[in-house]
Design an enzyme around this catalytic site. Structure first.
Site, mmCIF file in Angstrom:
data_model
loop_
_atom_site.group_PDB
_atom_site.id
_atom_site.type_symbol
_atom_site.label_atom_id
_atom_site.label_comp_id
_atom_site.label_asym_id
_atom_site.label_seq_id
_atom_site.Cartn_x
_atom_site.Cartn_y
_atom_site.Cartn_z
ATOM 1 N N ASP A 20 2.034 -1.873 -6.831
ATOM 2 C CA ASP A 20 1.495 -2.233 -8.149
ATOM 3 C C ASP A 20 2.185 -3.495 -8.672
ATOM 4 O OD1 ASP A 20 -0.043 0.358 -8.456
ATOM 5 O OD2 ASP A 20 1.992 1.120 -8.308
ATOM 6 N N GLU A 280 -1.159 -2.021 0.128
ATOM 7 C CA GLU A 280 -2.143 -3.092 -0.110
ATOM 8 C C GLU A 280 -1.537 -4.484 0.062
ATOM 9 O OE1 GLU A 280 -4.815 -2.659 -3.427
ATOM 10 O OE2 GLU A 280 -4.921 -4.826 -3.729
HETATM 11 O O1 TRH Z 1 4.849 -0.143 -1.739
HETATM 12 P P1 TRH Z 1 3.485 0.153 -1.277
HETATM 13 O O2 TRH Z 1 3.325 1.409 -0.541
HETATM 14 O O3 TRH Z 1 2.511 0.139 -2.498
HETATM 15 C C1 TRH Z 1 1.450 1.052 -2.658
HETATM 16 C C2 TRH Z 1 0.121 0.456 -2.401
HETATM 17 O O4 TRH Z 1 -0.039 -0.751 -3.075
HETATM 18 C C3 TRH Z 1 -0.967 1.408 -2.808
HETATM 19 O O5 TRH Z 1 -2.215 0.856 -2.588
HETATM 20 C C4 TRH Z 1 -0.784 1.737 -4.251
HETATM 21 O O6 TRH Z 1 -1.778 2.559 -4.700
HETATM 22 C C5 TRH Z 1 0.559 2.382 -4.377
HETATM 23 O O7 TRH Z 1 1.557 1.469 -3.979
HETATM 24 C C6 TRH Z 1 0.817 2.824 -5.781
HETATM 25 O O8 TRH Z 1 2.975 -1.040 -0.323
HETATM 26 P P2 TRH Z 1 2.498 -2.544 -0.622
HETATM 27 O O9 TRH Z 1 1.215 -2.567 -1.366
HETATM 28 O O10 TRH Z 1 2.526 -3.221 0.659
HETATM 29 O O11 TRH Z 1 3.603 -3.149 -1.558
HETATM 30 C C7 TRH Z 1 4.877 -3.424 -1.089
HETATM 31 C C8 TRH Z 1 5.442 -4.639 -1.775
HETATM 32 O O12 TRH Z 1 6.815 -4.740 -1.484
HETATM 33 C C9 TRH Z 1 4.820 -5.937 -1.307
HETATM 34 O O13 TRH Z 1 4.658 -6.823 -2.395
HETATM 35 C C10 TRH Z 1 5.845 -6.500 -0.338
HETATM 36 C C11 TRH Z 1 7.116 -6.034 -0.983
HETATM 37 N N1 TRH Z 1 8.296 -5.946 -0.107
HETATM 38 C C12 TRH Z 1 9.357 -6.792 -0.353
HETATM 39 O O14 TRH Z 1 9.299 -7.631 -1.268
HETATM 40 N N2 TRH Z 1 10.479 -6.679 0.421
HETATM 41 C C13 TRH Z 1 10.567 -5.783 1.447
HETATM 42 O O15 TRH Z 1 11.627 -5.741 2.122
HETATM 43 C C14 TRH Z 1 9.452 -4.933 1.685
HETATM 44 C C15 TRH Z 1 9.519 -3.928 2.809
HETATM 45 C C16 TRH Z 1 8.340 -5.037 0.896
#
Ligand code: TRH
Length: 403
Positions: A20, A280
């Site tokens: 989010d 996402e």
């Molecule tokens: O964290 P998520 O599982 O988020 C999820 C999804 O968005 C889902 O659709 C939503 O409904 C739920 O949250 C509430 O995975 P996502 O979307 O990939 O987000 C991870 C974020 O973290 C992304 O912006 C990348 C960031 N990130 C970093 O900045 N550093 C890191 O080391 C890692 C592993 C990720």
């Protein structure tokens, strides 16, 4: 929109995880940096935000970060003056904007453009819902739904205009890549193996995948950010999965790296040969890395996510015989007749053989997605259209939002 700077308020509730705030922060930065918008990001969970953005002050009610005003959203209370309302108001994922703010939106002249930014899905119904209006039951306000997506009938995907250039520069510079990995302790030997980044939900069948990598015909280095798959990583390591922990067993070296700031997460994807991503935002970023990726989709009730996964796999239409079966297995969506853990070594061997074709396909897919324009730009064009149509915009349908 006008001669003056356009203001925009983006409301983000962190439901769980990082997606989010990851998406909202990315959108906020881009709207400011590329379109000169005066953005206020309202966010209820500064601690989660700080994991992606270490510059954030978790104790501040109001602060400026990267040109964006960040406001700690502490609750639904409060009265607002119409002058406090932005030109464009976006609620992310149907989070409820404070009622006092909505009253002020209705009292403002002109009334703001109000959008609900939805979640990403490759399913066909998205095209029919993108842009739909929903009238407020009581106030003279219409909210419009804005859907990201993979076709021209959707809002497209988030992507910064300089991303391509940054990635090309990084990937063309082996020394920069080596230095980037070395800061996390990755040795030259580890870097010379097939490099995989790992970001998934805890229920992924990791022990089976680790075993396949261990027994694989070529060395694999798996880099997992701290906090991701901590139990499975700890079981492999035989120790807590803290940043810096590393262990080699068979052909697999598993290394825990720190959870990195969001721009470094892009570099991590660019530096790896294969990216395992989830949710996402990381899923979209993997599509901009020009490398093969495997998606662990956010789980939903009644396995709704399996339908979404299949819709994406169908749209993505990868070459080779391995991506779809491996993805279905990875997400527990494979044929019930096939035992969950069977066949991982064979699937991995097949996947490795398909990787060159998958890499070429990743580049072609990226070009296809580029033709859609980027989500931030598409969103502003849509907002401008709505502003020009004073009676609620170019409505395809009408609907009533719940009171
Ligand atoms: O964290 P998520 O599982 O988020 C999820 C999804 O968005 C889902 O659709 C939503 O409904 C739920 O949250 C509430 O995975 P996502 O979307 O990939 O987000 C991870 C974020 O973290 C992304 O912006 C990348 C960031 N990130 C970093 O900045 N550093 C890191 O080391 C890692 C592993 C990720």
């Amino acid at each position: 929109m006008s001669d003056n700077t356009v203001s925009l308020a983006l409301f983000c509730k962190v439901v769980d995880n990082f997606g989010d705030i990851g998406i909202c922060w990315r959108l906020a930065r881009q709207l400011h940096a590329e379109h000169g918008i005066d953005v206020t990001l309202w966010v209820d969970d500064l601690l989660s935000f700080a994991r992606l953005c270490p510059d954030l002050d978790c104790g501040a009610a109001l602060q400026q970060v990267g040109g964006v005003t960040v406001r700690h959203w502490r609750g639904q209370g409060g009265a607002f003056a119409p002058a406090e309302v932005a030109d464009i108001v976006i609620e992310f994922f149907a989070c409820d904007i404070p009622p006092g703010y909505i009253e002020a939106m209705a009292a403002r002249t002109p009334r703001p453009v109000w959008l609900n930014l939805e979640g990403l899905s490759a399913e066909e119904w998205v095209e029919g819902c993108h842009g739909l209006p929903s009238m407020h039951p009581r106030l003279p306000l219409t909210k419009h739904f804005f859907f990201p997506g993979f076709t021209t009938k959707t809002g497209g995907l988030l992507r910064e205009s300089t991303l391509d250039q940054q990635r090309a520069q990084f990937q063309a510079d082996p020394a920069a890549m080596a230095a980037f990995l070395a800061q996390y302790g990755v040795s030259a030997t580890e870097a010379a193996a097939t490099r995989v980044s790992l970001f998934c939900y805890p229920h992924a069948p990791l022990s089976a995948l680790f075993e396949a990598w261990e027994q694989g015909g070529a060395a694999t280095t798996c880099l997992v950010p701290h906090g991701v798959a901590a139990d499975a990583a700890g079981a492999f390591l035989g120790a807590p999965a803290l940043a810096g922990a590393v262990r080699t067993r068979g052909m697999l070296t598993l290394r825990v790296i720190p959870f990195v700031a969001q721009p470094d997460y892009d570099r991590l994807l660019w530096a790896c040969d294969l990216n395992l991503v989830r949710g996402e935002d990381s899923f979209v970023r993997a599509q901009w890395a020009g490398r093969p990726f495997i998606w662990h989709i956010y789980p939903q009730d009644e396995n709704l996510h399996h339908k979404k996964l299949r819709a994406f796999l169908q749209r993505y239409a990868a070459p080779g015989a391995s991506l779809a079966p491996l993805s279905l297995r990875w997400n527990g969506a494979a044929d019930h007749a096939a035992p969950e853990l069977a066949g991982w070594p064979a699937l991995w061997r097949q996947f490795q053989a398909d990787m060159p074709d998958l890499a070429r396909h990743a580049a072609a897919w990226e070009q296809q997605m580029l033709a859609l324009g980027d989500l931030a730009g598409n969103l502003l064009k849509f907002a401008e259209l709505l502003r020009q149509h004073k009676d609620g915009g170019p409505e395809k349908n009408s609907g009533i939002m719940p009171g």
